[in-house]
Design a protein around this motif. Structure first.
Motif, PDB file in Angstrom:
ATOM      1  N   TYR A 245       0.873  -1.340  -0.083  1.00  0.00           N
ATOM      2  CA  TYR A 245       0.058  -0.045   0.029  1.00  0.00           C
ATOM      3  C   TYR A 245       1.028   1.405  -0.038  1.00  0.00           C
ATOM      4  CZ  TYR A 245       1.203  -0.135   4.976  1.00  0.00           C
ATOM      5  OH  TYR A 245       1.761  -0.079   6.111  1.00  0.00           O
ATOM      6  N   ASP A 246       0.287   2.450  -0.330  1.00  0.00           N
ATOM      7  CA  ASP A 246       1.154   3.663  -0.422  1.00  0.00           C
ATOM      8  C   ASP A 246       0.756   4.623   0.564  1.00  0.00           C
ATOM      9  OD1 ASP A 246       2.694   5.661  -0.993  1.00  0.00           O
ATOM     10  OD2 ASP A 246       1.484   6.200  -2.970  1.00  0.00           O
ATOM     11  N   VAL A 247       1.360   5.346   1.416  1.00  0.00           N
ATOM     12  CA  VAL A 247       1.157   6.418   2.082  1.00  0.00           C
ATOM     13  C   VAL A 247       1.389   7.814   1.503  1.00  0.00           C
ATOM     14  CG1 VAL A 247       1.692   7.145   4.348  1.00  0.00           C
ATOM     15  CG2 VAL A 247       1.795   4.808   3.832  1.00  0.00           C
ATOM     16  N   ASP A 248       0.681   8.685   1.652  1.00  0.00           N
ATOM     17  CA  ASP A 248       1.004   9.922   1.251  1.00  0.00           C
ATOM     18  C   ASP A 248       1.692  10.945   2.055  1.00  0.00           C
ATOM     19  OD1 ASP A 248      -0.431   9.946  -1.370  1.00  0.00           O
ATOM     20  OD2 ASP A 248      -2.600  10.273  -0.263  1.00  0.00           O
ATOM     21  N   LEU A 249       3.077  10.801   1.528  1.00  0.00           N
ATOM     22  CA  LEU A 249       4.170  11.552   2.504  1.00  0.00           C
ATOM     23  C   LEU A 249       4.772  12.472   1.432  1.00  0.00           C
ATOM     24  CD1 LEU A 249       5.363   8.647   4.556  1.00  0.00           C
ATOM     25  CD2 LEU A 249       3.997  10.363   5.397  1.00  0.00           C
ATOM     26  N   PRO A 250       5.329  13.400   1.728  1.00  0.00           N
ATOM     27  CA  PRO A 250       6.184  14.593   0.960  1.00  0.00           C
ATOM     28  C   PRO A 250       7.576  13.903   0.901  1.00  0.00           C
ATOM     29  CG  PRO A 250       5.828  15.180   3.289  1.00  0.00           C
ATOM     30  CD  PRO A 250       5.160  14.183   2.923  1.00  0.00           C
ATOM     31  N   ALA A 251       8.008  13.558  -0.443  1.00  0.00           N
ATOM     32  CA  ALA A 251       9.491  13.166  -0.669  1.00  0.00           C
ATOM     33  C   ALA A 251      10.263  14.443  -1.283  1.00  0.00           C
ATOM     34  CB  ALA A 251       9.275  12.166  -1.716  1.00  0.00           C
ATOM     35  N   ASN A 252       9.742  15.288  -2.009  1.00  0.00           N
ATOM     36  CA  ASN A 252      10.609  16.217  -2.819  1.00  0.00           C
ATOM     37  C   ASN A 252      10.478  17.807  -1.730  1.00  0.00           C
ATOM     38  OD1 ASN A 252      12.192  17.752  -4.602  1.00  0.00           O
ATOM     39  ND2 ASN A 252      10.203  18.221  -5.902  1.00  0.00           N
ATOM     40  N   THR A 253      11.365  17.379  -0.790  1.00  0.00           N
ATOM     41  CA  THR A 253      11.351  18.369   0.333  1.00  0.00           C
ATOM     42  C   THR A 253      12.699  19.005   0.558  1.00  0.00           C
ATOM     43  OG1 THR A 253      12.097  16.991   2.109  1.00  0.00           O
ATOM     44  CG2 THR A 253       9.554  17.125   1.557  1.00  0.00           C
ATOM     45  N   ILE A 254      12.626  20.529   0.914  1.00  0.00           N
ATOM     46  CA  ILE A 254      14.072  21.105   1.492  1.00  0.00           C
ATOM     47  C   ILE A 254      14.965  20.114   2.172  1.00  0.00           C
ATOM     48  CG2 ILE A 254      15.062  23.144   2.292  1.00  0.00           C
ATOM     49  CD1 ILE A 254      12.618  24.501   1.245  1.00  0.00           C
ATOM     50  N   ARG A 255      14.319  19.544   3.207  1.00  0.00           N
ATOM     51  CA  ARG A 255      15.150  18.848   4.188  1.00  0.00           C
ATOM     52  C   ARG A 255      15.653  17.677   3.372  1.00  0.00           C
ATOM     53  NH1 ARG A 255      11.028  16.963   8.706  1.00  0.00           N
ATOM     54  NH2 ARG A 255       9.838  16.256   6.928  1.00  0.00           N
TER      55      ARG A 255
END
Length: 804
Positions: A95-105
């Motif tokens: 399954y997938d979880v909506d999480l940010p990947a393209n971040t400044i961090r």
């Protein structure tokens, strides 16, 4: 007694019965579609050694009976709910979880670690002994850095000139972690920039310096040409479910372990309830503590050849049982470096890959090699069983300076007045097996995977292989033309590199060079994706350029770099693309993170190389005070002389000493046809065995010999079979939950201990503990490289009196 041959089952034609109920019609239509899907699945995966035979038998039974209801159930279990491969379903979430990947961090931490790791690896590649920052180290270091970032920056949205951004968009998550690791993999997944070996050999040994422009373009095109090929090959190497990429399962398990500390379910893990996170810490800690023994306190634990310790001066004993220069017939080691140092962790490859590789070692590097060596073939009496060096007709290491003039150019008159080139038995065999592997991998993939390749080419991203492909379709894809444009730009810049400077590398030769990765990336990538073992093209590239442009050592080095490393980099990138696929990272974010990291890493490593060559006193000299002797560049220089100057024609053609090895090309091309026929016609009881035979692995799975040895591969195979055969079948629940974490933990503990020992003890000049386990155990004929039957007297030679 008759044999029942296992043939592909043919599905009966299913015609839905007429009914007034629309729901019944829909159900029957669904059943028909399920049977068609399963028929296609069976055709695609029949010879897939990673797919459990039980699942294939279930599919065959449904197709033979035409049971639509059962077909829907099996299709759901195999393709809809999870991956059809148990290893994948255990390591990767369905399954997938909506999480940010393209971040400044992610970008800041990724670029920092990319820069630091690239600089350290480049600098210490010039030192002997060397040390490398691996991606496991990055994966571990990035985790506390991400958590530390969360303690410093607020979760608040800022707006600057209408641009909105957030330094902390929620907790540090595993998708950001993937981006950081992928950037490091793109930058130095292979250790350091391979092109710097060519540049060092060119600048230091050949006294040619073309400037920063040449160096930067050469480095960047080496990395990024492969990236273009990897992107265009996604439909073959990334998207299909059968391309499991076992090492990605280790990375995925470690990502989930670091970000999820929940306990295990003892009903599924043979009674174990410890969380994978805690288990990882325990095993890593134990591995860290233990490595101080073979790494410093008792180094004899590495090559634990106690029979050689008992008879240190016996030539026969040291030849048969020696682990460094002999056959290593009693493989025993207590050092994870020896087990995993060359072929990587044996807990990762499937059992069939381990078995094929070990079978190749036993057949060729032990049985055939013993016959050749002890009969004195190729003047073997004057050499050890195995060595990475080439020798002259006195038994000494071949002195390439004696066949070069003052301008470092090959002098044929000097060559004929000096000596032909001799190889140890294992080294000579490795060339023959490389020829066979290169031929076998193409034939094998055409026969076993040709239909799948044609289908995947037509379907592209529309293929419905498994749940992971379906989950990834929610994200915008990185278009094929992005990768195609990158590939075209890199090809254009590469023509600038070879033509704008006096490299002696003609444009037509570069065209031939690029055909090699274009032809072999897909076949070799398929083998690596299903076995975790990569077959190399280094021998093929040296062989081709040696015939095409004899006497052009710089052209040989560049040809090898573009021909072999482009493919190798393409497979590194493909492996990371599959990791992003498993972890559900948006493809466009993957594209830019890998591309930016590659270009930036090349710039950093070229800058560090030039700084080191201009700043470190007496750098690359044999007697450099701090051991910055440039061992990799020196090896590359020697290889350029042997292959670019002496050339393969003098070694493998006509009446040359090793010309018989050319027959391996034919052997490699024919044997996959035999195994393919046997797999398709084998009785059901033997089908699993014949399906698992992989001739490219039998020939090339042990491609790290030399410098690896048969001893290290036997140790590797023994440990791997214990985990991936015995434990997997005896305690399958434990294996599915903890095997890959055990592998990651052992590797991490070893790497951390190695780095600490290197910087705190070796660099400070500390002395090893003086006792038997650190000194006397190395005073054997095997360890000193003197397990030799015959020696020549001073002034005498052996071998032919004339040579090509």
């Amino acid at each position: 007694m008759g044999f029942s041959f296992r043939k592909r089952a043919v599905a009966e034609e299913i015609s839905p019965a007429s009914t007034s109920s629309s729901s019944n019609e829909a159900a029957e239509t669904t059943g028909t579609e399920a049977l068609k899907t399963l028929k296609h699945f069976e055709e695609q995966h029949k010879l897939d050694p990673n797919l459990p035979v039980e699942e294939l038998n279930d599919v065959d039974a449904v197709l033979a009976t035409g049971n639509a209801e059962k077909g829907v159930q099996i299709e759901t279990n195999l393709l809809e709910e999870n991956s059809p491969y148990p290893e994948v379903s255990a390591a990767v979430r369905n399954y997938d979880v909506d999480l940010p990947a393209n971040t400044i961090r992610a970008w800041v931490i990724g670029l920092i670690l990319c820069t630091v790791g690239s600089a350290i690896n480049m600098l210490f590649s010039l030192k002997n002994p060397s040390i490398q920052i691996t991606t496991y180290v990055i994966q571990l270091v990035a985790y506390p850095m991400g958590l530390g970032w969360d303690l410093i920056f607020p979760d608040r949205q800022f707006t600057v000139f209408g641009l909105k951004f957030n330094f902390k968009p929620g907790k540090f998550n595993f998708k950001e972690h993937v981006i950081i690791v992928v950037m490091s993999n793109a930058a130095y997944g292979g250790g350091f920039l391979y092109a710097t070996d060519v540049l060092i050999a060119q600048q230091v040994f050949y006294k040619q310096h073309f400037g920063w422009g040449f160096q930067l373009l050469f480095g960047i095109t080496t990395l990024c040409t492969g990236y273009g090929i990897a992107g265009l090959g996604r439909r073959f190497l990334v998207w299909p479910a059968a391309m499991i990429w076992p090492s990605d399962l280790v990375n995925a398990s470690l990502f989930y372990t670091l970000h999820d500390h929940s306990p295990s379910d003892p009903t599924k893990t043979n009674g174990w309830s410890i969380s994978r996170y805690r288990f990882f810490l325990y095993v890593m800690g134990a591995g860290f503590v233990w490595y101080w023994f073979p790494g410093w306190i008792f180094q004899g634990l590495s090559y634990f050849t106690f029979i050689c310790w008992a008879a240190p001066k016996s030539v026969v004993v040291n030849k048969i049982f020696g682990g460094l220069h002999g056959y290593g017939l009693l493989p025993s080691t207590l050092d994870w470096t020896v087990v995993s140092g060359y072929a990587l962790s044996p807990l990762i490859p499937p059992f069939h890959a381990l078995a094929n590789t070990v079978a190749g070692v036993v057949i060729f590097y032990i049985v055939v090699s013993m016959g050749l060596h002890f009969s004195g073939h190729w003047y073997a009496d004057y050499f050890v069983v195995q060595s990475s060096s080439a020798f002259d007709n006195t038994g000494a290491v071949y002195n390439v300076s004696r066949i070069l003039n003052d301008q470092f150019v090959f002098d044929e008159e000097k060559y004929h007045s000096y000596s032909p080139l001799f190889l140890s038995t294992q080294f000579a065999l490795c060339y023959g097996l490389s020829f066979a592997a290169v031929a076998a991998v193409v034939v094998h993939c055409v026969l076993y995977y040709g239909k799948q390749i044609r289908t995947q080419f037509k379907l592209a991203r529309k293929q419905e292989d498994d749940v992971h492909m379906k989950l990834m379709k929610k994200y915008r894809d990185a278009e094929d033309w992005w990768y195609g444009a990158l590939f075209v730009v890199m090809i254009g810049l590469s023509f600038v590199v070879v033509c704008a400077w006096p490299t002696g590398f003609p444009a037509w030769a570069y065209v031939v060079c690029m055909v090699i990765p274009l032809v072999w990336t897909i076949p070799i990538g398929i083998i690596q994706a299903i076995t975790n073992i990569q077959l190399g093209l280094n021998v093929l590239t040296e062989f081709i350029i040696g015939y095409m442009l004899p006497g052009h050592p710089l052209a040989m080095m560049m040809f090898k770099n573009y021909g072999y490393i482009t493919m190798s980099q393409a497979l590194y990138f493909s492996q990371d693309l599959k990791l992003g696929h498993y972890m559900k990272v948006p493809p466009r974010t993957m594209f830019w993170s890998q591309l930016v990291a590659s270009v930036w890493s090349a710039i950093v490593q070229i800058a560090v190389m030039n700084w080191a060559l201009g700043t470190i006193p007496n750098v690359c000299a044999d007697d450099q005070a701090d051991n910055y002797t440039c061992p990799n560049g020196r090896v590359f220089f020697t290889a350029s002389v042997i292959w670019g100057a002496i050339g393969p024609a003098r070694m493998f053609s006509g009446d040359a000493m090793y010309s018989s090895l050319q027959w391996f090309w034919l052997v490699g091309a024919i044997t996959p046809i035999i195994t393919w026929f046997l797999a398709r016609r084998a009785p059901k009881s033997m089908f699993s065995f014949f399906r698992s035979i992989n001739m490219p692995l039998i020939f090339g799975g042990s491609g790290m010999i030399p410098p690896a040895t048969s001893y290290t591969y036997l140790c590797w195979g023994t440990v791997g079979m214990f985990f991936n055969y015995y434990i997997k079948r005896r305690w399958n629940g434990w294996w599915l939950q903890y095997n890959y974490i055990t592998s990651a933990a052992l590797d991490c503990g070893l790497v951390i201990a190695s780095i600490l020992i290197f910087f705190t003890l070796y660099l400070t000049g500390a002395q090893l503990p003086k006792w038997y386990g650190n000194y006397d155990v190395f005073d054997t004929l095997d360890q000193t490289g003197m397990a030799i039957k015959s020696f020549v007297a001073d002034g005498e030679t052996f071998g032919p009196t004339t040579w090509p």
